[in-house]
Design a protein around this motif. Sequence first.
Motif, PDB file in Angstrom:
ATOM      1  N   SER A 252     -57.752  21.729  66.749  1.00 55.83           N
ATOM      2  CA  SER A 252     -56.335  21.492  66.490  1.00 55.83           C
ATOM      3  C   SER A 252     -55.496  22.437  67.326  1.00 55.83           C
ATOM      4  O   SER A 252     -55.972  23.483  67.782  1.00 55.83           O
ATOM      5  CB  SER A 252     -56.019  21.713  65.007  1.00 55.83           C
ATOM      6  OG  SER A 252     -56.090  23.100  64.692  1.00 55.83           O
ATOM      7  N   LEU A 253     -54.230  22.075  67.502  1.00 52.60           N
ATOM      8  CA  LEU A 253     -53.294  22.936  68.217  1.00 52.60           C
ATOM      9  C   LEU A 253     -53.177  24.284  67.500  1.00 52.60           C
ATOM     10  O   LEU A 253     -53.086  25.336  68.149  1.00 52.60           O
ATOM     11  CB  LEU A 253     -51.930  22.244  68.299  1.00 52.60           C
ATOM     12  CG  LEU A 253     -50.961  22.689  69.386  1.00 52.60           C
ATOM     13  CD1 LEU A 253     -51.555  22.473  70.767  1.00 52.60           C
ATOM     14  CD2 LEU A 253     -49.649  21.939  69.257  1.00 52.60           C
ATOM     15  N   GLU A 278     -45.122  20.404  81.107  1.00 56.78           N
ATOM     16  CA  GLU A 278     -45.511  19.325  82.019  1.00 56.78           C
ATOM     17  C   GLU A 278     -44.334  19.010  82.947  1.00 56.78           C
ATOM     18  O   GLU A 278     -43.170  19.026  82.503  1.00 56.78           O
ATOM     19  CB  GLU A 278     -45.838  18.055  81.234  1.00 56.78           C
ATOM     20  CG  GLU A 278     -47.105  18.107  80.411  1.00 56.78           C
ATOM     21  CD  GLU A 278     -47.328  16.814  79.644  1.00 56.78           C
ATOM     22  OE1 GLU A 278     -48.473  16.394  79.528  1.00 56.78           O
ATOM     23  OE2 GLU A 278     -46.330  16.231  79.163  1.00 56.78           O
ATOM     24  N   PRO A 279     -44.591  18.705  84.210  1.00 56.71           N
ATOM     25  CA  PRO A 279     -43.492  18.360  85.130  1.00 56.71           C
ATOM     26  C   PRO A 279     -42.633  17.197  84.650  1.00 56.71           C
ATOM     27  O   PRO A 279     -41.479  17.078  85.060  1.00 56.71           O
ATOM     28  CB  PRO A 279     -44.232  18.011  86.427  1.00 56.71           C
ATOM     29  CG  PRO A 279     -45.493  18.797  86.365  1.00 56.71           C
ATOM     30  CD  PRO A 279     -45.888  18.796  84.903  1.00 56.71           C
ATOM     31  N   PHE A 295     -43.472  19.130  75.442  1.00 61.96           N
ATOM     32  CA  PHE A 295     -42.321  19.770  74.782  1.00 61.96           C
ATOM     33  C   PHE A 295     -42.664  20.118  73.334  1.00 61.96           C
ATOM     34  O   PHE A 295     -42.386  21.226  72.863  1.00 61.96           O
ATOM     35  CB  PHE A 295     -41.108  18.832  74.826  1.00 61.96           C
ATOM     36  CG  PHE A 295     -39.873  19.421  74.195  1.00 61.96           C
ATOM     37  CD1 PHE A 295     -38.963  20.129  74.960  1.00 61.96           C
ATOM     38  CD2 PHE A 295     -39.628  19.281  72.837  1.00 61.96           C
ATOM     39  CE1 PHE A 295     -37.824  20.688  74.378  1.00 61.96           C
ATOM     40  CE2 PHE A 295     -38.502  19.840  72.247  1.00 61.96           C
ATOM     41  CZ  PHE A 295     -37.599  20.537  73.018  1.00 61.96           C
ATOM     42  N   ALA A 296     -43.283  19.178  72.620  1.00 62.55           N
ATOM     43  CA  ALA A 296     -43.594  19.408  71.209  1.00 62.55           C
ATOM     44  C   ALA A 296     -44.615  20.528  71.031  1.00 62.55           C
ATOM     45  O   ALA A 296     -44.607  21.233  70.014  1.00 62.55           O
ATOM     46  CB  ALA A 296     -44.098  18.125  70.562  1.00 62.55           C
ATOM     47  N   GLU A 299     -42.666  23.707  71.334  1.00 63.03           N
ATOM     48  CA  GLU A 299     -41.895  23.855  70.102  1.00 63.03           C
ATOM     49  C   GLU A 299     -42.780  24.401  68.985  1.00 63.03           C
ATOM     50  O   GLU A 299     -42.394  25.320  68.247  1.00 63.03           O
ATOM     51  CB  GLU A 299     -41.307  22.503  69.697  1.00 63.03           C
ATOM     52  CG  GLU A 299     -40.524  22.518  68.392  1.00 63.03           C
ATOM     53  CD  GLU A 299     -40.065  21.126  67.979  1.00 63.03           C
ATOM     54  OE1 GLU A 299     -39.223  21.042  67.066  1.00 63.03           O
ATOM     55  OE2 GLU A 299     -40.552  20.131  68.555  1.00 63.03           O
ATOM     56  N   HIS A 300     -43.992  23.868  68.872  1.00 69.97           N
ATOM     57  CA  HIS A 300     -44.890  24.301  67.800  1.00 69.97           C
ATOM     58  C   HIS A 300     -45.411  25.716  68.040  1.00 69.97           C
ATOM     59  O   HIS A 300     -45.547  26.505  67.094  1.00 69.97           O
ATOM     60  CB  HIS A 300     -46.062  23.335  67.658  1.00 69.97           C
ATOM     61  CG  HIS A 300     -46.839  23.538  66.394  1.00 69.97           C
ATOM     62  ND1 HIS A 300     -46.314  23.287  65.147  1.00 69.97           N
ATOM     63  CD2 HIS A 300     -48.098  24.010  66.190  1.00 69.97           C
ATOM     64  CE1 HIS A 300     -47.214  23.575  64.224  1.00 69.97           C
ATOM     65  NE2 HIS A 300     -48.306  24.025  64.826  1.00 69.97           N
ATOM     66  N   LEU A 301     -45.690  26.046  69.280  1.00 68.11           N
ATOM     67  CA  LEU A 301     -46.128  27.404  69.604  1.00 68.11           C
ATOM     68  C   LEU A 301     -45.074  28.424  69.178  1.00 68.11           C
ATOM     69  O   LEU A 301     -45.394  29.447  68.549  1.00 68.11           O
ATOM     70  CB  LEU A 301     -46.387  27.518  71.110  1.00 68.11           C
ATOM     71  CG  LEU A 301     -46.645  28.925  71.656  1.00 68.11           C
ATOM     72  CD1 LEU A 301     -47.927  29.511  71.065  1.00 68.11           C
ATOM     73  CD2 LEU A 301     -46.718  28.900  73.188  1.00 68.11           C
ATOM     74  N   ILE A 302     -43.834  28.163  69.520  1.00 63.84           N
ATOM     75  CA  ILE A 302     -42.740  29.070  69.155  1.00 63.84           C
ATOM     76  C   ILE A 302     -42.617  29.172  67.642  1.00 63.84           C
ATOM     77  O   ILE A 302     -42.447  30.269  67.081  1.00 63.84           O
ATOM     78  CB  ILE A 302     -41.417  28.591  69.798  1.00 63.84           C
ATOM     79  CG1 ILE A 302     -41.494  28.687  71.323  1.00 63.84           C
ATOM     80  CG2 ILE A 302     -40.235  29.402  69.267  1.00 63.84           C
ATOM     81  CD1 ILE A 302     -40.370  27.967  72.042  1.00 63.84           C
ATOM     82  N   PHE A 303     -42.748  28.023  66.960  1.00 63.20           N
ATOM     83  CA  PHE A 303     -42.645  28.031  65.501  1.00 63.20           C
ATOM     84  C   PHE A 303     -43.802  28.789  64.859  1.00 63.20           C
ATOM     85  O   PHE A 303     -43.634  29.455  63.829  1.00 63.20           O
ATOM     86  CB  PHE A 303     -42.581  26.603  64.967  1.00 63.20           C
ATOM     87  CG  PHE A 303     -42.346  26.518  63.484  1.00 63.20           C
ATOM     88  CD1 PHE A 303     -41.264  27.143  62.892  1.00 63.20           C
ATOM     89  CD2 PHE A 303     -43.224  25.805  62.672  1.00 63.20           C
ATOM     90  CE1 PHE A 303     -41.046  27.070  61.523  1.00 63.20           C
ATOM     91  CE2 PHE A 303     -43.009  25.724  61.303  1.00 63.20           C
ATOM     92  CZ  PHE A 303     -41.923  26.355  60.723  1.00 63.20           C
TER      93      PHE A 303
END
Length: 353
Positions: A252-253, A278-279, A295-296, A299-303
Amino acid sequence: MNYRTLEEEIKVLELGLPPKKDDGFIGGNLDPEEASLILLPVPWEATVSFGEGTAKAPDNIRIASHQLDVENFHYKKPYSVGISMLESNKSIEKLSQKARKKAISVIEALENNKSDKKSLKFVNEASELVNTFVYEESLKLLLKDKFVAVVGGDHSVPLGLIKALNDTQNDEFGILHVDAHHDLREAYEGFKYSHASIFYNVLNECNHVSRLVQIGIRDYSSEEAKRMEDLGKKGACLYDSLMQSELASGKSLEDVFSFYIEKLPKNVYLSIDIDGLEPLNCPNTGTPVPGGLRFAELEHLIFMIVKSGKKIIGFDLCEVGTSNDGFDENVGARVLYQLCGALLASQGKIKFN
């Protein structure tokens, strides 16, 4: 500019009226004295190696942010505690244009096995002026108990902010760096403060930086790979190929990212080069590289940083390109708002999901 009080700012933003072109980030016009978080634009790109345009990013991101709705799924009303983006410094912008011409002369000389020492000296001295400007502006704001973030410009520009944090923090802090590149070269192309040298310089000039964790790296030199390896426990890198392999194998991520987040100390600085994505999300950045985070995923890494209980003490967003349709700036504005929300939530200023 006719600044608003925080109370006035909240009312205007929640009405959702169309902003004017000269309005600030997300259409705000908050008095910086009332803001919790100050965004410092740095329109500088003297040493970029390939595509140009990132010096225009701070103003382009500001304008693109006018189409953002201000509510956010993860972070509850980031605007409600005050976000203020300062005006771009026109002197820095003019110096960037002049230094860029000199840098091109240096690069062209190198390509012909020659040197242009006079132009190189100019660029290095101009870069030091920019570093000093960012350091002094950041320090002034930090001493007023403001949170500070840099909006670039190329990736050389956050050095002044990181040094200001280094000089005002009692505790050590780590850096989470998302990028396609290590940015660990020493004086790349002769430019001491190259965009490709930001973390070489940080590690040499900031003694309170105890850990450098990099994610998304996929285009790098043997010099940089060796330098990351030599960092030992002080460094960690999730190369993009490894990330994709682990995700493809069924991890999982959360599992993939958690290992690296756990390596960070309590206090964390986030450094986001848009080409870590991603480009597809940043087609006009200076050095786009296939692969990278969606992008998501960013977003999840930052969260995940916020959920982990770590405190984000500052951040930068750099290398956003200029596009005819405004797409790069659109993505940049959304990443920037996510970063604002994450910092404020991690510091207990707002709630998060």
